[in-house]
Every structure is written in C-alpha cells, then in structure tokens.
Design an enzyme around this catalytic site. Structure first.
Site, PDB file in Angstrom:
ATOM      1  N   GLU A 108       0.845  -1.193   0.000  1.00  0.00           N
ATOM      2  CA  GLU A 108       0.000   0.000   0.000  1.00  0.00           C
ATOM      3  C   GLU A 108       0.878   1.239   0.000  1.00  0.00           C
ATOM      4  O   GLU A 108       2.013   1.218   0.508  1.00  0.00           O
ATOM      5  CB  GLU A 108      -0.931   0.012   1.223  1.00  0.00           C
ATOM      6  CG  GLU A 108      -1.904  -1.156   1.278  1.00  0.00           C
ATOM      7  CD  GLU A 108      -2.776  -1.117   2.521  1.00  0.00           C
ATOM      8  OE1 GLU A 108      -2.561  -0.198   3.357  1.00  0.00           O
ATOM      9  OE2 GLU A 108      -3.649  -1.995   2.679  1.00  0.00           O
ATOM     10  N   HIS A 115       4.484   0.699   2.335  1.00  0.00           N
ATOM     11  CA  HIS A 115       4.500  -0.393   3.302  1.00  0.00           C
ATOM     12  C   HIS A 115       3.726  -1.573   2.758  1.00  0.00           C
ATOM     13  O   HIS A 115       2.991  -1.456   1.762  1.00  0.00           O
ATOM     14  CB  HIS A 115       3.913   0.050   4.645  1.00  0.00           C
ATOM     15  CG  HIS A 115       2.492   0.490   4.554  1.00  0.00           C
ATOM     16  ND1 HIS A 115       2.121   1.779   4.197  1.00  0.00           N
ATOM     17  CD2 HIS A 115       1.326  -0.190   4.776  1.00  0.00           C
ATOM     18  CE1 HIS A 115       0.810   1.892   4.198  1.00  0.00           C
ATOM     19  NE2 HIS A 115       0.301   0.712   4.551  1.00  0.00           N
ATOM     20  N   TYR A 211     -10.655  -5.264   6.261  1.00  0.00           N
ATOM     21  CA  TYR A 211      -9.526  -4.340   6.103  1.00  0.00           C
ATOM     22  C   TYR A 211      -8.785  -4.510   4.778  1.00  0.00           C
ATOM     23  O   TYR A 211      -8.465  -3.518   4.113  1.00  0.00           O
ATOM     24  CB  TYR A 211      -8.533  -4.533   7.250  1.00  0.00           C
ATOM     25  CG  TYR A 211      -7.422  -3.512   7.246  1.00  0.00           C
ATOM     26  CD1 TYR A 211      -7.647  -2.238   7.759  1.00  0.00           C
ATOM     27  CD2 TYR A 211      -6.171  -3.810   6.705  1.00  0.00           C
ATOM     28  CE1 TYR A 211      -6.637  -1.285   7.735  1.00  0.00           C
ATOM     29  CE2 TYR A 211      -5.156  -2.865   6.684  1.00  0.00           C
ATOM     30  CZ  TYR A 211      -5.394  -1.605   7.201  1.00  0.00           C
ATOM     31  OH  TYR A 211      -4.400  -0.656   7.172  1.00  0.00           O
ATOM     32  N   GLY A 423      19.835  -6.271  87.000  1.00  0.00           N
ATOM     33  CA  GLY A 423      20.681  -7.011  87.919  1.00  0.00           C
ATOM     34  C   GLY A 423      22.026  -7.312  87.309  1.00  0.00           C
ATOM     35  O   GLY A 423      22.270  -7.067  86.120  1.00  0.00           O
ATOM     36  N   PRO A 424      22.940  -7.845  88.118  1.00  0.00           N
ATOM     37  CA  PRO A 424      24.276  -8.190  87.603  1.00  0.00           C
ATOM     38  C   PRO A 424      24.213  -9.391  86.666  1.00  0.00           C
ATOM     39  O   PRO A 424      23.154  -9.949  86.395  1.00  0.00           O
ATOM     40  CB  PRO A 424      25.063  -8.498  88.880  1.00  0.00           C
ATOM     41  CG  PRO A 424      24.026  -8.889  89.885  1.00  0.00           C
ATOM     42  CD  PRO A 424      22.802  -8.096  89.561  1.00  0.00           C
ATOM     43  N   SER A 426      24.644 -13.165  85.139  1.00  0.00           N
ATOM     44  CA  SER A 426      24.346 -14.540  85.568  1.00  0.00           C
ATOM     45  C   SER A 426      23.259 -14.604  86.626  1.00  0.00           C
ATOM     46  O   SER A 426      23.286 -15.456  87.512  1.00  0.00           O
ATOM     47  CB  SER A 426      25.616 -15.229  86.094  1.00  0.00           C
ATOM     48  OG  SER A 426      26.619 -15.251  85.104  1.00  0.00           O
ATOM     49  N   THR A 427      22.293 -13.712  86.547  1.00  0.00           N
ATOM     50  CA  THR A 427      21.161 -13.751  87.472  1.00  0.00           C
ATOM     51  C   THR A 427      19.870 -14.189  86.795  1.00  0.00           C
ATOM     52  O   THR A 427      18.839 -14.258  87.461  1.00  0.00           O
ATOM     53  CB  THR A 427      20.957 -12.376  88.121  1.00  0.00           C
ATOM     54  OG1 THR A 427      20.805 -11.387  87.097  1.00  0.00           O
ATOM     55  CG2 THR A 427      22.142 -12.020  89.007  1.00  0.00           C
ATOM     56  N   LYS A 429      18.285 -12.656  84.125  1.00  0.00           N
ATOM     57  CA  LYS A 429      17.423 -11.624  83.539  1.00  0.00           C
ATOM     58  C   LYS A 429      17.291 -11.792  82.022  1.00  0.00           C
ATOM     59  O   LYS A 429      16.189 -11.708  81.471  1.00  0.00           O
ATOM     60  CB  LYS A 429      17.951 -10.238  83.889  1.00  0.00           C
ATOM     61  CG  LYS A 429      19.376  -9.954  83.472  1.00  0.00           C
ATOM     62  CD  LYS A 429      19.820  -8.594  83.968  1.00  0.00           C
ATOM     63  CE  LYS A 429      21.214  -8.237  83.454  1.00  0.00           C
ATOM     64  NZ  LYS A 429      22.231  -9.237  83.894  1.00  0.00           N
ATOM     65  N   THR A 430      18.407 -12.029  81.337  1.00  0.00           N
ATOM     66  CA  THR A 430      18.339 -12.253  79.890  1.00  0.00           C
ATOM     67  C   THR A 430      17.659 -13.579  79.581  1.00  0.00           C
ATOM     68  O   THR A 430      16.948 -13.703  78.577  1.00  0.00           O
ATOM     69  CB  THR A 430      19.749 -12.216  79.292  1.00  0.00           C
ATOM     70  OG1 THR A 430      20.368 -10.967  79.618  1.00  0.00           O
ATOM     71  CG2 THR A 430      19.705 -12.377  77.784  1.00  0.00           C
TER      72      THR A 430
END
Length: 776
Positions: A108, A115, A211, A423-424, A426-427, A429-430
C-alpha cells in the site's frame, strides 16, 4: 463461481499480522529511482499514467497501461519480496522447504511510507516467538530487495542516488540480522495489566473482509485511485487504497476483489442473520433495552489474578496457616513456593512485601499475649517450671509477676508498658526476657549501633526487646513514648517515617536506664517520667551454671495459668494484690508459713497464693522400730556411752559423734504402701486430660485402682493399730517389772537378785522413742 481467484475458505492458525515499511523517507520525491531499481522499463508507462483521465470518462490508453503494469510496478515487486521472505521464515520454523501455511501480502502507498501488510498463519509461529521473529522477517525482506536491485547491475552501474538507496537497504539488512529492527517492522500487539506488550493473534478471514479487500487501487502517489481503478471494481465508501495483493503466491486481480468479498460475507463468514438476534436481519431495528436491564448488566467482572499475584496469595495463606514470620520459616516450611516466587522479577522484594503484609495482619489481629497462647495452646503449669523456680529464687511471687506480665503483654497495664529485668550478670534476667520474646516470636530489637535509626526494627511487631538498655539524649524522647505505650513516629532507613503503635517492651540490662547520657554529662531530669513507665524487677542472686535455659513453653505455662485465674487488667491487678498503685520497683513476694522457695521441695506442687513450694508430708507407717530387730549378735559396746571402756575412736570422733537414728526406713517397701507408686501430685499432673487411646485408658485404670487399694489398706492399718492400743493390757507383777529392769531373782534362797546389765544399756521404750529421734 465463474472466476478463478485464490479464494481462502479457511486460514491456518494461529495468525499474526506484520507491517513492513520500505526504508526510504523521500521515496515520493524520488519515485523515479524506485522505478529504475525495482521495476526497470516501467518509467514511461508510469509517466503516461499521470496524464490519463479518471473514470467515468472512457480512456482506452488508461486500460492498456493498467493491464501492462499488472504485476510489474514497484508496489508489486515489494509485495512479492515480502511474500518470498515470509515463506522462507515459515520454512525455517517448520524446518522444510515447502511449509504448510497461509500467507497474504498487500502493498500500500501510505501518507508517509510505502509499506506492506503481511498475514501469516501456520504451525511453528506462536504467541511466544511471533514478536521475536520480526528481525528475521525484516532481514529476509531486505535481502530480497537487494537481490532485486542487483539485477540492474547486469545492464548498467548504479547512479549515485540509486547507490544511496541500495546501501540503505544493505544497512537495514545488517542491523536486522544483529537484532535491531528500528521502526521498519511492526506486529499487532496488545498490552496486559502489567503494561507488557505481547503478539496479538487475529481472525484472518474477518481481517481480509473488513480491512484488506474493501480498498481501491493506487499504484503511484502521482496518480489517483479513480485513474488506477476501473468503474466496475470501485468501492464507493472506501477511502483507503492498495497497490498489489498476493494470496498464497497468486495475485488477487482487481476484477475479483468484489466477488471474493461477497463470497466471504455470504458463505464463509456468518452474517448477522445467522447469529442469535432473534431472527432479525442486519439492518432491522434491534430490540429496545430497558433501564432495569442496563442497571443489571452494569456489574463488574470478576478480577482474574495473574501468576505472580497467585503465588503471593498462596504464600500469604501459608504464612497464616503455619505461623511463618521470618524468611527462615519460609525456607523450612514451603521451599517450593518460595523458589517459584524468587524466580519472578523482583522476587526478593515481593517476599519482603508478603512478610510485611502478614506482620500487619498478625499485629491487627493479636496482642503479644494472645499470639503467645496461639502458638502454645493448652499449657499446664507444673511445679518443675524453671520460670517459677527463677522468680522464687529472686524473692518474687511468681504468680504476681506472671499476672503483671499478662497485663503488660495484653496492653492493659496503663502507662506502664515496659518490664525491666535489672541485675548483675548470671542472674537470669536475659534468660527470662529471651524466653518471653521467643515465645511471642514476632519481636523487634533495639540497635544502639545504628544511632540514626535506633528503633528501625520495631515497626509491625508484637513486642520489643531492648537488650542492655542504655539511655542517650539522642533517643530518650522517642524512648519515653515507646516505653509508655504512646503512638509516635520513628525513622526507618531508606523510607519515610512510620507510625509505631503501642507495643509492649521487655528490657534486660545492668545499666541505670533512668540516667541519660549525653556527651560528657549524665542527666537525671528524665528519671521520674521513665520510672512511671517502667515496671522493674531486680534479680540479684546469681544462678548455678546448671540452671538451664527457660523455654518459651514454660513461660506460656505460667502466663496461661495467671490469665485463667486472674483478671488481667490494671484494676484487677491492683485489687488482687491489694495495691493502691503499681510501683516502679516490683514488690517482693511474701511466702506463706511452712512454704518454701527451695526447689528441692517441689513434689507436692506450689501454693496458689504465694507461689512457694508446699512442704513434704511423711507417712509413719513406712518406718519400723530398730530395737525390735536388734539381736545380741549386733551388740556394739561403743553405744554404751562409757568413756572408761576400750574404744577405737579418737576424741575428735567422739566430739563429732552423732548417735544413730532410732528409726530406719524398711528396705523392702510393701506393695500396698502409698510410697510404692507415684505420688498424688504426679498422678494428677499426668492425667490432666482424658486418655487418648485404649493403652492410656488401661494404664489410667490400673493406677487409679492402685490408689484406691493404697487408701483402703492405710485406713485398715490405722484402725488395726487403734484397736490394738485399746485392748486391755494385764497389770505386770513385780517379777515382770524386775525382768524389764534387768533384775532377776536368784535360784538359791537367801541370795541377792542377779543384775544382768546396766541401766545405761537400756533401749528406749516406745513411749519416749519420739523424744530421742534426732536428739542427743
């Protein structure tokens, strides 16, 4: 029908459409160069066509020129090159010289470029490779055009302008073989929801009908459609043009286009009359649509998730079902789903988003206490619990401490949103703090090293763990908000500041958290507001190295017992423990009389008031009198207490000497004795729930019957002893009393009585046996 046209009644699937542009911008101004390169010998015919009159005027010269230019003009040559290139491409896909496919090529003349539309369908071309094949198709088309241009070299060399077009075609060909297509080839595509473009399959017959076919002929931009198209083949409503059409290698002539279009409309493609329109024709009035029908039809369609979204939803469901909170949990629980999501683009970021969404969901649904019970359901508190033991060693009432922890974790302690274990070393707490946060699992840690973002890990968490807390003036203000449970905004690295909701805080430290350090100064200005927000437990007694770690299940046992027994609110806590207000320093426990904090006395359980261990209970029936079993062969002269006699022991041993016990435990315990089986507390701890199978039911019945027999034998033994004590005893005569005192009458009259042994050697009688046990 009466014409021999290349009619397509079926088209191979799938079908895709390409558009290939001729790579020369000024082709309209230099149209004569295309004549000489692609269609040599047609220059004079094209010039004569410009001067022809349009229809409806009769012009015999126009008809002769159009018949002569049937498939020799450059538009036809361009369409043939596209067809040959497409056929070669399909042969490569199907790996054969004669591919089975359908190809339609139509050149076309556009407003900007010359194209060609290409419709191709057949095996070997799919949605996945159609888009990638653009570069190969462009390279093949450019190769065909350059070969067409080389035919001119057999007659004469290229002119400079012709050489420019030739070299442009060669350049585009080289770029196409290297994968660069520029904008010279396109394929019909669609965009998905993510914005990605994919090749769009089409309906080829409908594409031909709507088309390709309904267009008028135009073979040169210098001419007009009404000149190049005959009156019998003119499409009245068509405003677009074509140059040349090839269907499966055969040209579609101008006089056959209308007939082919009518056949497609009537026979190949069903029209509106054949559709479900209630028997109405294409131009008849359609049924009226009422307002109610419009409202009901305006419903939104269901959303269809793609693969990535489905994987994310499945992973989110797995996290909720299996309580997966961190990446390590995903690796161990669902590695296959994790690998599939990792393979997606941005998979690591998607996994972080899924975990973040799950954290938000958990924080909105649970508190730290409820999630702890969710992870550790149906826990029974026993006297061997290490959390109970640790709190008793440190001097606290474990039940009162557990009640306070329940209130804090449930966000019901008012302004005191923090529990501090001070506390100190080895008590314990953790040890205690770690057991709490690991029981909840969804916790964040405070990082002092990252001074700009100390609370970066605290968002979307159920609990915060501040290990070795140290107050600094840089973060004391947000710390006061967090410790008091006030909502505040915290800074997050690489993101905007986020809102931190009320989150319980657990602190374990040996520093003074009420002293604020800044530079070389220590300030106590914030001590009072910090103490109002913290509930502090002082652990001062060091634990033995063999104490062991407290497990999260033991913390859950203690907290679940307290939650079931007490009202876990601030008012309930103060009412239960008779407090006007909850002080900063947690009150020391007050043990009941005879109750102990020694773990060695834990067999009988714990007190539900003070939390201490209940004392032992002894049964005298398991003891017997040693004197009744002592014979003359077991006589020990060292027990006489005579210091003048011969004794092998030294004075030091005599000083440290402790007389032997007058009672001992029988070595062989009778089978019906209460000591022969487990204690009552052990039996109750073991059978706290119903037996699960027949074996457990049999064991339960045996132990229950054993306890009933022990109880019955004990009661019978007590009654027998009571009956024996109530029987009348005969009054002893003086001779019997003398024998008991160790004095016997002489066999000969007039002789004094014989003393058999000294009074110091007399064994204690049953009446004073209890007074001599354990005494000197």
């Amino acid at each position: 029908m009466a014409f021999s046209a290349p009619v397509l009644r079926a088209f191979s699937q799938p079908t895709f459409t390409y558009v290939i542009k001729f790579p020369y911008n000024n082709w309209k101004e230099d149209e004569h160069l295309l004549w000489s390169l692609l269609a040599p010998g047609t220059e004079s015919l094209m010039i004569q066509l410009k001067n022809c009159a349009p229809h409806p005027e009769d012009d015999p010269i126009r008809e002769d020129i159009l018949c002569s230019l049937a498939d020799l003009h450059y538009g036809a040559v361009f369409a043939k090159a596209c067809y040959i290139a497409t056929s070669t491409l399909m042969g490569q896909k199907q790996r054969t010289l004669f591919p089975r496919c359908d190809i339609v090529c139509q050149s076309e003349i556009g407003s900007d470029f010359l194209h060609c539309h290409i419709l191709v369908g057949g095996a070997g071309l799919s949605k996945r490779n159609a888009k990638i094949s653009r570069a190969t198709l462009l390279g093949l088309v450019m190769a065909e055009l350059t070969q067409r241009c080389k035919l001119l070299l057999a007659h004469r060399p290229f002119e400079p302008a012709e050489a420019t077009i030739y070299h442009e075609l060669k350049r585009i060909e080289r770029e196409a073989w290297s994968g660069h297509t520029g904008n010279w080839v396109q394929i019909l595509q669609y965009k998905d929801k993510r914005g990605d473009l994919h090749a769009q399959p089409i309906d080829p017959l409908r594409f031909l009908k709507h088309y390709i076919l309904p267009k008028n002929r135009l073979i040169s931009p210098s001419s007009k459609p009404d000149v190049c198209t005959s009156p019998d083949n003119w499409f009245i409503l068509a405003d677009k043009t074509y140059s040349h059409t090839i269907i499966n290698g055969l040209p579609l002539l101008e006089r056959n286009r209308k007939a082919y279009l009518q056949e497609l409309e009537s026979e190949v493609i069903p029209g509106p009359s054949a559709m479900a329109f209630g028997g109405r024709g294409a131009w008849e009035q359609l049924p009226e649509v009422g307002e109610q029908r419009l409202i009901t039809s305006n419903t939104s369609t269901a959303y269809k998730a793609n693969k990535k979204e489905k994987l994310m939803l499945n992973l989110l469901d797995k996290c909720d079902e299996l309580n997966l909170l961190v990446y390590e949990d995903l690796v161990s629980a669902c590695p296959d789903l994790l690998l599939m999501l990792e393979g997606q683009p941005g998979g690591a970021r998607l996994i972080e988003q899924v975990l973040g969404m799950h954290h938000i969901k958990v924080c909105a649904k649970h508190t730290a206490l409820s999630f702890l019970f969710h992870l550790h359901p149906d826990q029974l508190l026993t006297s061997s619990n290490k959390a109970l033991k640790l709190l008793l060693i440190q001097g606290y009432n474990p039940l009162q401490v557990g009640h306070a922890i329940c209130c804090v974790l449930n966000k019901q302690m008012g302004k005191q949103n923090t529990i501090c274990f001070y506390g100190p070393a080895s008590t314990g707490k953790t040890n205690f703090a770690k057991a709490i946060v690991q029981g909840v699992r969804l916790y964040g840690c405070v990082n002092h090293l990252n001074k700009g973002f100390v609370f970066n890990d605290c968002r979307q968490r159920l609990i915060i763990w501040w290990e070795e807390c140290l107050m600094h003036q840089d973060w004391v203000e947000p710390a006061k908000c967090i410790l008091g449970g006030t909502e505040c905004r915290i800074d997050v690295k690489h993101k905007d500041s986020v809102l931190l909701q009320q989150t319980p805080v657990i602190i374990s430290t040996n520093h003074d958290i009420y002293s604020v350090v800044g530079g070389n100064t220590v300030s106590h200005v914030h001590a009072a507001p910090l103490k109002e927000r913290v509930l502090q437990l002082n652990f001062m007694k060091q634990l033995p190295q063999t104490f062991g770690e407290i497990s999260p299940s033991e913390i859950a046992e203690l907290l679940q017992w307290c939650f079931n027994e007490y009202d876990c609110t601030l008012a309930g806590f103060k009412q239960k423990w008779n407090l006007d207000k909850v002080p900063n320093s947690f009150p020391i426990g007050d043990l009941c009389p005879t109750h102990s904090q020694d773990f060695t006395l834990h067999e009988n359980g714990f007190c539900s008031d003070c939390g201490g261990y209940l004392p032992h209970s002894a049964d005298d029936s398991v003891y017997t009198d040693v004197a009744s079993e002592t014979t003359s062969g077991d006589y020990d002269p060292g027990n006489l207490g005579d210091t003048d006699g011969e004794d092998s022991k030294s004075e030091a041993s005599e000083v440290d000497y402790c007389p032997p016990k007058k009672r001992r435990v029988i070595s062989a315990t009778p089978p019906n004795s209460p000591v022969s089986g487990p204690s009552l507390s052990t039996f109750l701890d073991t059978w706290q729930s119903q037996p699960r199978d027949d074996d457990e039911l049999r064991i339960y019945e045996e132990q229950a019957s054993q306890f009933q027999k022990n109880t019955k034998s004990t009661s019978e033994r007590e009654e027998a002893q009571l009956g024996e004590s109530q029987e009348p005893q005969p009054e002893p005569d003086p001779t019997a009393w003398g024998e008991k005192l160790g004095v016997c009458s002489s066999q000969q009259p007039g002789q004094p009585p014989i003393v058999l042994y000294c009074f110091e050697d007399l064994r204690p009688s049953d009446e004073d046996e209890g007074e001599n046990i354990g005494g000197d």
